[in-house]
Scaffold this active site. Sequence first.
Site, PDB file in Angstrom:
ATOM      1  N   ASP A 278       0.833  -1.205   0.000  1.00  0.00           N
ATOM      2  CA  ASP A 278       0.000   0.000   0.000  1.00  0.00           C
ATOM      3  C   ASP A 278       0.874   1.264   0.000  1.00  0.00           C
ATOM      4  O   ASP A 278       1.603   1.513   0.964  1.00  0.00           O
ATOM      5  CB  ASP A 278      -0.870  -0.071   1.269  1.00  0.00           C
ATOM      6  CG  ASP A 278      -1.996   0.934   1.274  1.00  0.00           C
ATOM      7  OD1 ASP A 278      -2.015   1.809   0.398  1.00  0.00           O
ATOM      8  OD2 ASP A 278      -2.851   0.826   2.165  1.00  0.00           O
ATOM      9  N   GLU A 315      -2.213   1.391  -4.856  1.00  0.00           N
ATOM     10  CA  GLU A 315      -1.789   2.799  -4.967  1.00  0.00           C
ATOM     11  C   GLU A 315      -2.888   3.622  -5.609  1.00  0.00           C
ATOM     12  O   GLU A 315      -2.632   4.640  -6.206  1.00  0.00           O
ATOM     13  CB  GLU A 315      -0.419   2.930  -5.647  1.00  0.00           C
ATOM     14  CG  GLU A 315      -0.180   2.063  -6.861  1.00  0.00           C
ATOM     15  CD  GLU A 315      -0.672   2.714  -8.123  1.00  0.00           C
ATOM     16  OE1 GLU A 315      -1.902   2.875  -8.268  1.00  0.00           O
ATOM     17  OE2 GLU A 315       0.171   3.042  -8.978  1.00  0.00           O
ATOM     18  N   GLY A 317      -4.760   3.582  -8.096  1.00  0.00           N
ATOM     19  CA  GLY A 317      -4.910   3.845  -9.524  1.00  0.00           C
ATOM     20  C   GLY A 317      -4.015   4.938 -10.056  1.00  0.00           C
ATOM     21  O   GLY A 317      -4.138   5.347 -11.217  1.00  0.00           O
ATOM     22  N   ASP A 338     -10.409   4.219  -1.399  1.00  0.00           N
ATOM     23  CA  ASP A 338     -11.051   3.205  -0.555  1.00  0.00           C
ATOM     24  C   ASP A 338     -12.568   3.171  -0.741  1.00  0.00           C
ATOM     25  O   ASP A 338     -13.217   4.214  -0.747  1.00  0.00           O
ATOM     26  CB  ASP A 338     -10.764   3.494   0.926  1.00  0.00           C
ATOM     27  CG  ASP A 338      -9.320   3.228   1.279  1.00  0.00           C
ATOM     28  OD1 ASP A 338      -8.504   3.005   0.354  1.00  0.00           O
ATOM     29  OD2 ASP A 338      -8.997   3.240   2.480  1.00  0.00           O
TER      30      ASP A 338
HETATM   31  C1  GLA Z   1      -5.422   2.218   2.806  1.00  0.00           C
HETATM   32  C2  GLA Z   1      -5.945   1.120   1.896  1.00  0.00           C
HETATM   33  C3  GLA Z   1      -7.006   0.337   2.636  1.00  0.00           C
HETATM   34  C4  GLA Z   1      -6.411  -0.259   3.904  1.00  0.00           C
HETATM   35  C5  GLA Z   1      -5.828   0.850   4.762  1.00  0.00           C
HETATM   36  C6  GLA Z   1      -5.052   0.295   5.941  1.00  0.00           C
HETATM   37  O1  GLA Z   1      -6.410   3.162   3.094  1.00  0.00           O
HETATM   38  O2  GLA Z   1      -6.455   1.659   0.708  1.00  0.00           O
HETATM   39  O3  GLA Z   1      -7.520  -0.693   1.813  1.00  0.00           O
HETATM   40  O4  GLA Z   1      -5.424  -1.189   3.560  1.00  0.00           O
HETATM   41  O5  GLA Z   1      -4.939   1.661   4.022  1.00  0.00           O
HETATM   42  O6  GLA Z   1      -4.445   1.277   6.688  1.00  0.00           O
END
Ligand code: GLA
Length: 514
Positions: A278, A315, A317, A338
């Site tokens: 991530d 990341e 997109g 998200d």
């Molecule tokens: C980001 C990701 C989520 C999750 C959180 C965890 O926001 O996009 O899917 O993994 O981090 O902190």
Amino acid sequence: MNPATKNDQPPATVSTISARALPFLALLLCLLFSAALAHAQSLTGRWAASGKTLDNGEQQKAILDLKQDGSQLTGTVRGLGFSVDVKGTANGSHFELFGVDWNDKKPFLTGDLANGRITGKQWDESFEARPATSADEFPTLPYIDPPALHTVPYNGLAKTPPMGWNSWNLFQGKVDDQTVRTMADAMVSSGMKDAGYIYVNIDDTWEGVRDANGNLQANYKFPNMKALADYVHSKGLKLGIYSSPGPRTCAGYPASYGHEQQDASTFANWGIDYLKYDWCSASSIYKNDALHPIYQLMGDALHATGRPIVYSLCEYGMGSVEKWGAEVSGNLWRTTGDIRDEWDSMMSNIEKQVPTAPYAGPGHWNDPDMLEIGNGHMTDDEYRTHMSLWSLTAAPLLAGNDIRTMSAVTKSILMNKEVIAIDQDSLGKQASPVKDGNFETWVKPLADGSVAVGVINLGSSTAQATVHAADLHLGGKPTKARNLWSHKDVKFAQDAYGAQVPSHGVLLLRVWAQ
Ligand code: GLA
């Protein structure tokens, strides 16, 4: 007569002067006081903030660099591995700050300034801040030059979109060894495993601190990651984990920056089968144009372990990841921010998939984020639409609900084998929508020459949807059609089929021609 009262009467001359000067004196005092107050109440300056204690024992720290101009606030909020430009307003002692580049309606930070100290909240977490000293500054992290580009060999995994469960959407920081074990048990007992959901993925907040040799350990919530992997494997399932290319994960835990190979080896030694990587704090080190080489770094590191590990790029997109994700041996890559358990969020994520459609295929998939089915904030019709759309777009199916306590309806949605077959079709094509009024029609060609077609009712009331055979590009008249939610065969009459579709519901058919 009371002498005191008499003595309290000032001489006439003094009394006359005071009476005249009083309004001016009061005004002067008032001005001086409010100037002093304004100075004391200004948020301008550097503030050292301390937040909650993480599950690895570290306390969250940040520096607020703020400038107040009247009621307007600007500045940055920085931590180890993150920096957010903020703007906001102050109203008396209270203030609110929003991320400059974020479109959030809710402030990122709120607080109150009193006696030279701030008490506040970052989202829902409390923090306190005092004027910062040089000792509060974060160390400058060394910059690692992104490597030259090359193609990382394909790991041979994810020939169809990965299926499993992930802890984040429902549990967030409340995931631990016991939750994962009981979830693995439930994956088997509920039938999820038999339906194809194989990966049990631990998201953020598992991380501890690095030991003297730099090996990343799990925190107290995961006392023995290898034993946990053994347990999950004993159920015929696979275990996934999470890290970031930056110094910190999104939730502020230690991540893989500068330890890429070491962490990949740790994961392989534990028996990990899936890594979600991530970006998050990597943006504080690298420019976003380093996305490709930095994801390559971990792709190489995973390859070097010799263990087959599904590689999930997260990341959001950026940098047209769909064009190079497969080059770093990425098996899936997020194409959006998200997801939230809301109709608008779900639809917005899926519609952002449209430009990425040509890049999906066996081994590498666009990922509109994990499922929210069963988490309670959408209707059953909306969840059926969610499942249908993820399947039509060949998206990874990572359940995000509590598998241990699923309702019969949630089970019937997540484990609809005819719908899962659309997602898992070996041709690996990603459908795109055609809009017509309140209807959105998605058509996905399948390996056996049939097609799946989903018609979504975006409107607010039930409406009659029609599927025209000509739009399906079947190369012949429909000979068989099946409704994948009612599990009944249906008949095309005069080259079309119509049905009532509830608001936010879906008509999902599989149609065959000769
Ligand atoms: C980001 C990701 C989520 C999750 C959180 C965890 O926001 O996009 O899917 O993994 O981090 O902190």
